[in-house]
Design an enzyme around this catalytic site. Structure first.
Site, mmCIF file in Angstrom:
data_model
loop_
_atom_site.group_PDB
_atom_site.id
_atom_site.type_symbol
_atom_site.label_atom_id
_atom_site.label_comp_id
_atom_site.label_asym_id
_atom_site.label_seq_id
_atom_site.Cartn_x
_atom_site.Cartn_y
_atom_site.Cartn_z
ATOM 1 N N SER A 16 34.759 24.947 44.102
ATOM 2 C CA SER A 16 33.853 25.219 45.225
ATOM 3 C C SER A 16 34.199 26.484 46.005
ATOM 4 C CB SER A 16 33.795 24.005 46.162
ATOM 5 O OG SER A 16 33.197 22.926 45.486
ATOM 6 N N LYS A 64 35.085 10.624 50.649
ATOM 7 C CA LYS A 64 33.622 10.667 50.813
ATOM 8 C C LYS A 64 33.093 9.507 51.648
ATOM 9 C CE LYS A 64 32.388 13.319 46.739
ATOM 10 N NZ LYS A 64 31.600 13.432 45.527
ATOM 11 N N ALA A 127 31.503 2.976 38.126
ATOM 12 C CA ALA A 127 31.076 2.369 39.397
ATOM 13 C C ALA A 127 31.918 2.926 40.542
ATOM 14 C CB ALA A 127 31.198 0.849 39.317
ATOM 15 N N ASN A 150 30.677 -0.776 33.719
ATOM 16 C CA ASN A 150 31.979 -0.279 34.193
ATOM 17 C C ASN A 150 33.115 -1.076 33.573
ATOM 18 O OD1 ASN A 150 33.447 1.530 35.878
ATOM 19 N ND2 ASN A 150 33.952 -0.191 37.215
ATOM 20 N N TYR A 225 32.881 18.389 33.698
ATOM 21 C CA TYR A 225 32.435 19.784 33.565
ATOM 22 C C TYR A 225 32.659 20.393 32.187
ATOM 23 C CZ TYR A 225 33.078 19.285 38.600
ATOM 24 O OH TYR A 225 33.036 18.841 39.882
HETATM 25 P P1 NAP Z 1 36.326 7.393 41.078
HETATM 26 O O1 NAP Z 1 35.657 6.956 42.337
HETATM 27 O O2 NAP Z 1 37.813 7.422 41.005
HETATM 28 O O3 NAP Z 1 35.767 6.441 39.896
HETATM 29 C C1 NAP Z 1 36.286 6.552 38.591
HETATM 30 C C2 NAP Z 1 35.428 5.754 37.618
HETATM 31 O O4 NAP Z 1 35.917 6.019 36.296
HETATM 32 C C3 NAP Z 1 35.494 4.240 37.812
HETATM 33 O O5 NAP Z 1 34.257 3.660 37.443
HETATM 34 C C4 NAP Z 1 36.598 3.844 36.837
HETATM 35 O O6 NAP Z 1 36.492 2.506 36.376
HETATM 36 C C5 NAP Z 1 36.304 4.772 35.685
HETATM 37 N N1 NAP Z 1 37.486 4.996 34.850
HETATM 38 C C6 NAP Z 1 38.616 5.663 35.185
HETATM 39 N N2 NAP Z 1 39.479 5.664 34.152
HETATM 40 C C7 NAP Z 1 38.873 4.979 33.154
HETATM 41 C C8 NAP Z 1 39.268 4.623 31.832
HETATM 42 N N3 NAP Z 1 40.467 4.977 31.315
HETATM 43 N N4 NAP Z 1 38.411 3.913 31.067
HETATM 44 C C9 NAP Z 1 37.182 3.559 31.545
HETATM 45 N N5 NAP Z 1 36.749 3.847 32.808
HETATM 46 C C10 NAP Z 1 37.594 4.555 33.590
HETATM 47 O O7 NAP Z 1 35.860 8.859 40.657
HETATM 48 P P2 NAP Z 1 34.430 9.553 40.961
HETATM 49 O O8 NAP Z 1 34.485 10.280 42.243
HETATM 50 O O9 NAP Z 1 33.385 8.516 40.756
HETATM 51 O O10 NAP Z 1 34.377 10.662 39.802
HETATM 52 C C11 NAP Z 1 34.173 10.296 38.454
HETATM 53 C C12 NAP Z 1 33.963 11.529 37.580
HETATM 54 O O11 NAP Z 1 32.775 12.218 37.966
HETATM 55 C C13 NAP Z 1 35.089 12.556 37.695
HETATM 56 O O12 NAP Z 1 35.362 13.021 36.404
HETATM 57 C C14 NAP Z 1 34.505 13.677 38.522
HETATM 58 O O13 NAP Z 1 35.059 14.928 38.167
HETATM 59 C C15 NAP Z 1 33.032 13.599 38.124
HETATM 60 N N6 NAP Z 1 32.133 14.125 39.168
HETATM 61 C C16 NAP Z 1 31.371 15.207 38.861
HETATM 62 C C17 NAP Z 1 30.493 15.711 39.807
HETATM 63 C C18 NAP Z 1 29.654 16.895 39.451
HETATM 64 O O14 NAP Z 1 29.132 17.558 40.363
HETATM 65 N N7 NAP Z 1 29.477 17.185 38.193
HETATM 66 C C19 NAP Z 1 30.385 15.127 41.076
HETATM 67 C C20 NAP Z 1 31.187 14.017 41.353
HETATM 68 C C21 NAP Z 1 32.057 13.521 40.390
HETATM 69 P P3 NAP Z 1 37.253 1.287 37.135
HETATM 70 O O15 NAP Z 1 36.334 0.901 38.265
HETATM 71 O O16 NAP Z 1 37.383 0.268 36.093
HETATM 72 O O17 NAP Z 1 38.559 1.830 37.631
#
Ligand code: NAP
Length: 281
Positions: A16, A64, A127, A150, A225
């Site tokens: 950012s 957030k 989730a 999830n 990304y």
């Molecule tokens: P978060 O709140 O920490 O949530 C992580 C999610 O991933 C949970 O659903 C978790 O499942 C799951 N997870 C983690 N490790 C896993 C594994 N080994 N196997 C299966 N599921 C797994 O993170 P977030 O903020 O939602 O971000 C998630 C992703 O989205 C990140 O990679 C982030 O970089 C990306 N993102 C991208 C943008 C964009 O603008 N492109 C914006 C926001 C986020 P559990 O509930 O079972 O732990």
């Protein structure tokens, strides 16, 4: 000079600052954007100190949801989703919170696949915070249905319950990501697959979704990304697939517009992000 920032923990690798500083330069605004790593437990002191000197800031993991407690007002999208990624200091000194992640996703789906959200059925993997912002925005934008798969089923269920309360006439379902039979049912009605787990961030990560369930007519949007295993599998299945760059750019563009009241130079922002990612490889 106007001052902007992103706060989170960790936040060192955020794209950012480069994206917004290039955008400010392009429109000739004397402004600076930097990253502040706010250690767990220090959010309150940040909000009562440094935050008051900023014209605006972005918020990322893990603040957030927590940041809302320190803001004077939330716009309807942020209030509904319980998630804030953009804060603006208003002229009277008060602070207003917004959520632009869902908008970023919607624009990315449109630009990557030509998909309009209204009336479509979405299968969302994950989730966490990103899935939450996505699901609330999709339903607020008249998606026909959202299904959430999830790893931890009770988190998917809890999110689905909240969505059903907020959008009583929408169709919402939850499933454990490990239950392939249930996933196969959800795939049958899905128009688009949205991947929002963190699986795929590391080069050796497996795909979070069984490749045999991918369909040529179901576009796959992966919020990560880069080119993930899921994106590769989708390509082999003949499906359109895109990574999270467009979403990042458009959520940032919306923040920029909230802060400055000016159109964001989206092409410049995209170029800076792509260049920065290419250097990281
Ligand atoms: P978060 O709140 O920490 O949530 C992580 C999610 O991933 C949970 O659903 C978790 O499942 C799951 N997870 C983690 N490790 C896993 C594994 N080994 N196997 C299966 N599921 C797994 O993170 P977030 O903020 O939602 O971000 C998630 C992703 O989205 C990140 O990679 C982030 O970089 C990306 N993102 C991208 C943008 C964009 O603008 N492109 C914006 C926001 C986020 P559990 O509930 O079972 O732990």
């Amino acid at each position: 000079m106007e001052k902007y920032a992103i706060i989170g923990h960790p936040v060192g690798h955020s794209l950012s600052p480069a994206m917004h500083n290039a955008a400010f330069a392009e429109i000739g605004l004397d402004a600076d954007y930097r990253a502040f790593d706010v250690e767990p437990g220090n959010l309150e002191s940040f909000m009562e100190g440094l935050a008051k000197e900023l014209n605006g800031f972005n918020v990322t993991v893990p603040y957030k949801s927590a940041v809302a407690d320190y803001l004077d007002q939330l716009d309807v999208g942020a209030a509904t989703a319980g998630s804030v990624n953009t804060v603006k200091r208003m002229d009277d000194g008060s602070s207003q919170g917004y959520s632009t992640d869902g908008y970023g996703l919607e624009k990315a789906l449109e630009e990557s696949f030509g998909v309009k959200v209204a009336g479509k059925n979405f299968l969302v993997l994950g989730a966490g915070g990103a899935a939450r912002a996505a699901c609330f925005h999709l339903l607020a934008s008249s998606a026909a249905s959202v299904s959430i798969a999830n790893r931890t089923f009770n988190k998917a269920e809890a999110l689905a319950d909240e969505l059903k309360r907020q959008f009583p006439i929408a169709s919402v379902e939850a499933a454990p990501a490990s239950n392939s039979e249930k996933l196969a049912n959800l795939v049958e009605r899905a128009d688009v697959l949205v991947q929002s787990t963190s699986l795929g961030l590391r080069p050796d990560d497996p795909s979070p979704f069984p490749k045999e369930l991918l369909r040529a007519d179901m576009p796959v949007f992966d919020m990560i990304y880069k080119r993930t295993r899921l994106i590769e599998d989708a390509g082999k299945a003949g499906a359109l697939a895109a990574n999270g760059i467009e979403m990042l750019v458009h959520q940032g563009a919306k923040s920029f517009e909230i802060w400055t009241g000016k159109n964001a130079p989206v092409a410049t922002m995209r170029r800076v992000v792509e260049n920065a990612l290419a250097k990281m490889k």
